[in-house]
Design an enzyme around this catalytic site. Structure first.
Site, mmCIF file in Angstrom:
data_model
loop_
_atom_site.group_PDB
_atom_site.id
_atom_site.type_symbol
_atom_site.label_atom_id
_atom_site.label_comp_id
_atom_site.label_asym_id
_atom_site.label_seq_id
_atom_site.Cartn_x
_atom_site.Cartn_y
_atom_site.Cartn_z
ATOM 1 N N CYS A 263 0.783 -1.237 0.000
ATOM 2 C CA CYS A 263 0.000 0.000 0.000
ATOM 3 C C CYS A 263 0.816 1.290 0.000
ATOM 4 O O CYS A 263 0.480 2.215 -0.764
ATOM 5 C CB CYS A 263 -1.019 -0.002 1.146
ATOM 6 S SG CYS A 263 -0.603 -1.000 2.561
ATOM 7 N N ARG A 292 7.347 -11.174 5.077
ATOM 8 C CA ARG A 292 6.968 -10.995 6.479
ATOM 9 C C ARG A 292 7.641 -12.072 7.327
ATOM 10 O O ARG A 292 7.672 -13.244 6.935
ATOM 11 C CB ARG A 292 5.450 -11.071 6.637
ATOM 12 C CG ARG A 292 4.716 -10.001 5.844
ATOM 13 C CD ARG A 292 3.212 -10.100 6.013
ATOM 14 N NE ARG A 292 2.524 -9.161 5.130
ATOM 15 C CZ ARG A 292 1.203 -9.083 5.019
ATOM 16 N NH1 ARG A 292 0.430 -9.876 5.738
ATOM 17 N NH2 ARG A 292 0.657 -8.208 4.190
ATOM 18 N N GLN A 310 1.069 -11.029 -2.925
ATOM 19 C CA GLN A 310 -0.266 -10.568 -2.546
ATOM 20 C C GLN A 310 -0.949 -9.966 -3.765
ATOM 21 O O GLN A 310 -0.373 -9.131 -4.461
ATOM 22 C CB GLN A 310 -0.129 -9.531 -1.436
ATOM 23 C CG GLN A 310 -1.365 -9.367 -0.587
ATOM 24 C CD GLN A 310 -1.080 -8.547 0.655
ATOM 25 O OE1 GLN A 310 -0.258 -7.643 0.636
ATOM 26 N NE2 GLN A 310 -1.762 -8.861 1.734
ATOM 27 N N ASP A 312 -2.884 -7.565 -4.470
ATOM 28 C CA ASP A 312 -3.350 -6.332 -3.854
ATOM 29 C C ASP A 312 -4.068 -5.438 -4.844
ATOM 30 O O ASP A 312 -3.721 -5.403 -6.021
ATOM 31 C CB ASP A 312 -2.133 -5.557 -3.339
ATOM 32 C CG ASP A 312 -2.183 -5.361 -1.837
ATOM 33 O OD1 ASP A 312 -3.262 -5.553 -1.270
ATOM 34 O OD2 ASP A 312 -1.149 -5.021 -1.259
ATOM 35 N N HIS A 314 -5.833 -1.228 -4.642
ATOM 36 C CA HIS A 314 -6.227 -0.076 -3.850
ATOM 37 C C HIS A 314 -7.124 0.807 -4.700
ATOM 38 O O HIS A 314 -6.837 1.063 -5.870
ATOM 39 C CB HIS A 314 -4.999 0.691 -3.363
ATOM 40 C CG HIS A 314 -4.172 -0.097 -2.404
ATOM 41 N ND1 HIS A 314 -3.080 -0.840 -2.799
ATOM 42 C CD2 HIS A 314 -4.311 -0.305 -1.076
ATOM 43 C CE1 HIS A 314 -2.572 -1.453 -1.749
ATOM 44 N NE2 HIS A 314 -3.295 -1.155 -0.696
ATOM 45 N N LYS A 394 -14.280 -3.510 7.569
ATOM 46 C CA LYS A 394 -13.924 -4.375 6.443
ATOM 47 C C LYS A 394 -14.955 -5.472 6.244
ATOM 48 O O LYS A 394 -15.756 -5.781 7.131
ATOM 49 C CB LYS A 394 -12.555 -5.013 6.666
ATOM 50 C CG LYS A 394 -12.508 -5.980 7.841
ATOM 51 C CD LYS A 394 -11.163 -6.710 7.928
ATOM 52 C CE LYS A 394 -11.131 -7.673 9.110
ATOM 53 N NZ LYS A 394 -9.932 -8.519 9.114
ATOM 54 N N HIS A 440 -8.490 -0.953 0.606
ATOM 55 C CA HIS A 440 -7.586 -2.055 0.273
ATOM 56 C C HIS A 440 -8.447 -3.237 -0.163
ATOM 57 O O HIS A 440 -9.508 -3.484 0.420
ATOM 58 C CB HIS A 440 -6.785 -2.514 1.493
ATOM 59 C CG HIS A 440 -5.957 -1.465 2.141
ATOM 60 N ND1 HIS A 440 -4.616 -1.306 1.879
ATOM 61 C CD2 HIS A 440 -6.269 -0.534 3.073
ATOM 62 C CE1 HIS A 440 -4.146 -0.321 2.617
ATOM 63 N NE2 HIS A 440 -5.128 0.168 3.350
#
Length: 567
Positions: A263, A292, A310, A312, A314, A394, A440
């Site tokens: 992000c 991670r 990921q 992802d 946005h 979320k 997200h």
């Protein structure tokens, strides 16, 4: 059996229970059989479960020889955690204990009246696994005994059969058998090595993902794998996520970190120029690899790794656009999951927690947008009151696989934190600066974990469009090899993924090998097929479709691929 043994936790879990022990030696399968016999004897003894509350001091005296219990008692007394080892709230002055026969333990209860109410023929000790005390790899390694118990023998047998199927479908096992991926501890734990066939399937997933996103109004971006400490300070990750990040590397005298999230990088792209409301909504997606730190004890095949990609996205939009955008993203996620064969999906809506950032009015608007989106789509859902992250409400989408197991997959997450931290703006129709809404969205979650779920869902027998090898050509004798390779070239030109097994093995062995590799179609070629320009088509299920022209077979396979269905 082990008078000197130390007791740790022993909670119920879904479909069973476990208990952690510190014992003088490793347990064996023979030990489990003996423990089961002792359990049956206790059941037969009709021993009552006796409950009483004791003070903290009494509890410490009762368990003076049990260091793990003392640790638990002290944390309960201080309010650090509850009976299940979860974060606590209020310190306790008393705690409940239960006794049956010669055994006493801390337990919240309630229990049955006596041991005879437990069906002696409907429980089973399953296995032993290692478990660190409190999940901390710096603590003592314990032995965890897993078991299951059911109201009847019939239900136990049904569950054991289900567990056998789960084991057969274990993605780690299938990954090795089907030559899809591997892990190499000597080169680094929790890192995936994709083999050609696994990489082929992954590529198909990613190509489909990318095409669908372009069709859905998204743009794809690519961002770096590392970023300066200043970026992670601004985003707040160095404050609240440092434990999950790897140690910094010194580059030109400045600290850089491997990215745990995508992000902040997308935000930097947003900030490259002044934005107008006319540009919004902006939907940016990335297959971004992140890193991670996960403790070695929680690493689990593709499901829990240290480096993963990921999927992802946005979305930046105005307050007026937010409801339509949420409806679109939920529908988009459901269509994507359906294309991969997942139709049983439930939503979980997490609302504002006690500690949250952002204007409460924006929280209310965002939460209502999420609720209305779920209602418009008529999706079954549950509300997790106060379960949202501190930076926004979320929706999580949970799916059920072929074995009925639930998996948390897609997440649609509002973020009121990062737009403020990075001072994001757009110029509205009034000519004034406004703060955009930021959402997200991780659809598959991560490519690695999704691949693992997909692999177990299909038991390795991917539908035709996902299969790494869609057809295996099997020449019966060496004289048929030339024709088999010509057919392979023709099918490849039709955009089918085919291989030729021109080994010296017998025909039945080749067929068996292709079935073991879960190849959808086998095209057997002998003298008659060469003469007629055809192939004898078999399915991996064993069904024989008989001789078909190469053109007819290609049309049948391409239809299955276009419809994204199985055989």
């Amino acid at each position: 059996m082990f008078p000197e043994g130390k007791l740790a936790f022993g909670p119920p879990i879904e479909n069973g229970f476990y208990y952690d022990f510190d014992l003088p030696r490793a347990l064996t399968p023979e030990d489990l059989a003996e423990i089961e016999e002792r359990m049956k004897a206790i059941i037969k003894g009709r021993y009552s479960f006796e409950y009483r509350d004791v003070s903290v001091q009494e509890a410490k005296e009762m368990f003076a020889e049990q260091p793990y219990k003392i640790d638990q008692i002290e944390k309960l007394a201080s309010g650090e955690e509850d009976e299940h080892g979860e974060a606590g709230s209020e310190p306790v002055s008393e705690m409940s204990i239960y006794t049956h026969h010669k055994f006493t333990d801390l337990c919240r209860g309630p229990h049955l009246e006596n041991t005879s109410q437990i069906p002696a023929n409907a429980f089973k000790l399953l296995n032993v696994a290692g478990a660190y005390w409190r999940g901390d790899e710096n603590q003592q390694m314990l032995q965890r005994i897993y078991g299951t118990v059911w109201p009847s023998r019939k239900e136990l047998k049904k569950h054991l059969a289900w567990l056998e199927e789960v084991e057969k479908r274990d993605h780690r096992r299938l990954g090795k058998e089907l030559d899809l991926f591997s892990f190499h501890e000597d080169a680094g734990a929790g890192l995936v090595y994709w083999h050609p066939r696994g990489a082929r399937v992954r590529g198909i997933i990613e190509d489909f993902w990318r095409a669908r996103h372009y069709e859905g109004g998204y743009e794809v971006v690519y961002t770096p794998h590392i970023g300066r400490a200043r970026l992670w300070e601004t985003s707040g990750h160095l404050d609240f996520y440092r434990e999950g990040m790897y140690a910094p590397m010194d580059i030109d005298g400045m600290d850089y970190y491997l990215k745990p999230m995508n992000c902040p990088f997308h935000i930097k792209i947003y900030q490259t120029k002044r934005r107008s409301y006319r540009e919004l909504p902006m939907r940016w997606a990335e297959l971004g690899t992140v890193y991670r730190y996960e403790r070695s004890g929680v690493l689990h095949g593709l499901m829990r790794v240290r480096g993963f990609t990921q999927d992802d996205a946005h979305i930046y939009c105005t307050p007026e656009q937010i409801e339509d955008e949420v409806v679109k993203v939920v529908r988009f996620s459901l269509r994507m999951l359906e294309a991969f064969g997942f139709e049983s999906v439930t939503a979980y809506l997490s609302t504002m927690p006690e500690k949250a950032v952002g204007d409460p009015a924006r929280w209310d608007q965002a939460t209502e947008a999420l609720k209305r989106a779920i209602d418009v789509i008529d999706l079954p859902y549950q509300i997790d009151e106060g379960g949202g992250a501190f930076y926004g409400p979320k929706i999580d989408l949970h799916l059920r696989d072929a074995l009925g197991r639930g998996w948390q997959m897609s997440t649609i997450q509002f973020d009121f934190n990062l737009p403020d931290r990075f001072d994001l703006k757009y110029i509205g129709p009034d000519g004034m600066e406004h703060r955009p809404y930021m959402v997200h969205r991780a659809l598959l979650g991560s490519v690695e974990r999704f691949f693992g779920v997909l692999l177990e869902h299909y038991g390795g027998a991917f539908p035709v469009w996902l299969a790494p090898v869609q057809a295996m050509l099997i020449p019966i004798a060496d004289r048929h090899n030339e024709y088999a390779h010509r057919v392979a070239a023709e099918l490849k030109a039709a955009d089918l993924r085919v291989e030729v097994d021109d080994s010296s093995d017998r025909m039945q062995a080749k067929i068996r090998a292709a079935q073991m590799q879960k190849v959808p179609y086998m095209l057997v070629i002998g003298d008659r097929e060469v003469e007629s320009g055809a192939a004898a088509v078999r399915l991996r299920s064993g069904q024989n479709l008989g001789a078909q022209s190469i053109q007819d077979f290609a049309a049948m396979a391409l239809e299955a691929i276009a419809e994204k269905r199985d055989l």
